[in-house]
Design a protein around this motif. Structure first.
Motif, mmCIF file in Angstrom:
data_model
loop_
_atom_site.group_PDB
_atom_site.id
_atom_site.type_symbol
_atom_site.label_atom_id
_atom_site.label_comp_id
_atom_site.label_asym_id
_atom_site.label_seq_id
_atom_site.Cartn_x
_atom_site.Cartn_y
_atom_site.Cartn_z
ATOM 1 N N PHE A 31 0.829 -1.213 0.000
ATOM 2 C CA PHE A 31 0.000 0.000 0.000
ATOM 3 C C PHE A 31 0.863 1.262 0.000
ATOM 4 C CE2 PHE A 31 -4.329 -1.463 1.994
ATOM 5 C CZ PHE A 31 -4.574 -2.222 0.870
ATOM 6 N N THR A 32 0.528 2.186 -0.885
ATOM 7 C CA THR A 32 1.118 3.526 -0.880
ATOM 8 C C THR A 32 0.211 4.441 -0.048
ATOM 9 O OG1 THR A 32 -0.177 4.178 -2.803
ATOM 10 C CG2 THR A 32 1.994 3.190 -3.235
ATOM 11 N N GLY A 33 0.692 5.648 0.216
ATOM 12 C CA GLY A 33 -0.133 6.632 0.907
ATOM 13 C C GLY A 33 -1.427 6.928 0.161
ATOM 14 N N ASP A 34 -1.345 6.978 -1.174
ATOM 15 C CA ASP A 34 -2.540 7.262 -1.999
ATOM 16 C C ASP A 34 -3.586 6.160 -1.862
ATOM 17 O OD1 ASP A 34 -1.413 9.568 -2.882
ATOM 18 O OD2 ASP A 34 -0.889 8.823 -4.882
ATOM 19 N N ILE A 35 -3.126 4.908 -1.914
ATOM 20 C CA ILE A 35 -4.060 3.779 -1.801
ATOM 21 C C ILE A 35 -4.717 3.795 -0.422
ATOM 22 C CG2 ILE A 35 -4.256 1.262 -1.728
ATOM 23 C CD1 ILE A 35 -1.913 1.156 -3.762
ATOM 24 N N MET A 36 -3.889 3.981 0.613
ATOM 25 C CA MET A 36 -4.420 3.986 1.979
ATOM 26 C C MET A 36 -5.418 5.127 2.174
ATOM 27 S SD MET A 36 -4.633 2.620 4.932
ATOM 28 C CE MET A 36 -3.374 1.357 4.953
ATOM 29 N N THR A 37 -5.095 6.300 1.647
ATOM 30 C CA THR A 37 -5.975 7.470 1.787
ATOM 31 C C THR A 37 -7.327 7.207 1.121
ATOM 32 O OG1 THR A 37 -4.085 8.964 1.914
ATOM 33 C CG2 THR A 37 -6.190 9.948 1.256
ATOM 34 N N GLU A 38 -7.303 6.569 -0.047
ATOM 35 C CA GLU A 38 -8.567 6.260 -0.736
ATOM 36 C C GLU A 38 -9.415 5.283 0.089
ATOM 37 O OE1 GLU A 38 -10.409 4.924 -5.061
ATOM 38 O OE2 GLU A 38 -8.326 4.394 -4.619
ATOM 39 N N ILE A 39 -8.782 4.265 0.649
ATOM 40 C CA ILE A 39 -9.532 3.260 1.422
ATOM 41 C C ILE A 39 -10.106 3.879 2.700
ATOM 42 C CG2 ILE A 39 -9.348 1.086 2.715
ATOM 43 C CD1 ILE A 39 -7.211 0.222 0.641
ATOM 44 N N ILE A 40 -9.291 4.694 3.381
ATOM 45 C CA ILE A 40 -9.780 5.348 4.616
ATOM 46 C C ILE A 40 -10.982 6.240 4.299
ATOM 47 C CG2 ILE A 40 -9.227 6.993 6.465
ATOM 48 C CD1 ILE A 40 -6.258 5.985 6.149
ATOM 49 N N GLY A 41 -10.870 7.040 3.234
ATOM 50 C CA GLY A 41 -11.959 7.943 2.842
ATOM 51 C C GLY A 41 -13.232 7.176 2.537
ATOM 52 N N LEU A 42 -13.083 6.064 1.821
ATOM 53 C CA LEU A 42 -14.233 5.240 1.451
ATOM 54 C C LEU A 42 -14.898 4.648 2.698
ATOM 55 C CD1 LEU A 42 -15.573 4.198 -1.194
ATOM 56 C CD2 LEU A 42 -14.110 2.174 -0.995
ATOM 57 N N ARG A 43 -14.085 4.137 3.604
ATOM 58 C CA ARG A 43 -14.648 3.489 4.802
ATOM 59 C C ARG A 43 -15.218 4.515 5.786
ATOM 60 N NH1 ARG A 43 -11.001 -2.071 5.522
ATOM 61 N NH2 ARG A 43 -11.698 -2.871 3.512
#
Length: 251
Positions: free
Chosen positions: A201-213
């Motif tokens: 996971f990159t910061g971008d991937i993690m940020t997208e998942i956190i935002g979605l959840r």
């Protein structure tokens, strides 16, 4: 030198932006493993340009699995699904994992959900942690074997889980722990390495998942804010990826 043939079993589809950018979790891991091959800097053992033959298998929506004679390693990805469920595709995955574990040539890498599936295949209990979610870049304390394999005293790794492996299966070497998860990594020489976190996971991937959840109400505002504050911290994903490759190349 023949290429290292790695079959990535995609246990989920990434969120939209990540999916478009990488073409599934197979693409996310392809990027990590290629960067790790460069960082390994041993072209005589593994050429970063031609030494990896990576295939991706959507095992949630499709029924095809790789033939063990055609590959050298299997990588089980993370997933939003529960590793303890008895859905037909999850039971099939557990059975396939047991087939890999029953032989001694093809090696196994397990990430997050994949780590839990390996635990389940070996007879360990898997389920919800009473410690709640562990999210974004966190510290993982390493055992002596963990320090030896990763070449660090501790590692920083992206996390996105509230399910855990409850206990180490028999004859498995522990690699590390964290305050919220005692079983952070499992190892058996020339057989498997697993980690509960997400080196890919990159910061971008993690940020997208956190935002979605957060939008779905999985994380409350404070949880989301805290996690977003740690989503983009430098972590040891490449170090972990390099360790994976060394393990796969070890004779």
């Amino acid at each position: 030198m023949p290429p290292l043939r790695i079959a990535i079993l995609e246990c989920d589809t990434p969120p939209d932006t990540t999916n478009r950018r990488y073409n599934g979790y197979g693409g996310v891991f392809r990027k990590l493993l290629t960067a790790s091959a460069k960082a390994l800097s041993q072209p005589e053992r593994l050429d970063p340009d031609s030494g990896l033959e990576i295939t991706a298998w959507d095992i949630v929506n499709g029924e095809a699995y790789p033939k063990l004679e055609d590959i050298d390693a299997v990588l089980l990805t993370g997933s939003k699904h529960n590793s303890f469920d008895d859905s037909p595709w999850i039971l099939r995955l557990v059975e396939f994992t047991q087939q890999v574990l029953a032989q001694d040539r093809v090696r196994l890498l397990g990430i997050c959900f994949g780590h839990q599936i390996v635990g389940r295949a070996l007879g360990a209990g898997v389920g919800r942690s009473d410690q709640g979610w562990e999210v974004a870049v966190c510290e993982m304390d390493l055992t002596d074997k963990g320090k030896e394999l990763f070449g660090r005293d501790k590692i920083l790794i992206q996390q996105m889980h509230r399910d855990i492996v409850f206990t180490y299966p028999p004859d498995v070497t522990p690699l590390g722990s964290s305050p919220r998860c005692a079983v952070q990594g499992m190892y058996a020489p020339r057989r498997f390495i697993t980690v509960q976190g997400h080196p890919e996971f990159t910061g971008d991937i993690m940020t997208e998942i956190i935002g979605l959840r957060a939008k779905l109400g999985v994380f409350d505002e404070d949880q989301a804010r805290d996690a977003l504050g740690r989503a983009d911290i430098d972590h040891d994903g490449i170090v972990i990826g390099t360790t994976f490759l060394k393990f796969l190349l070890e004779e």
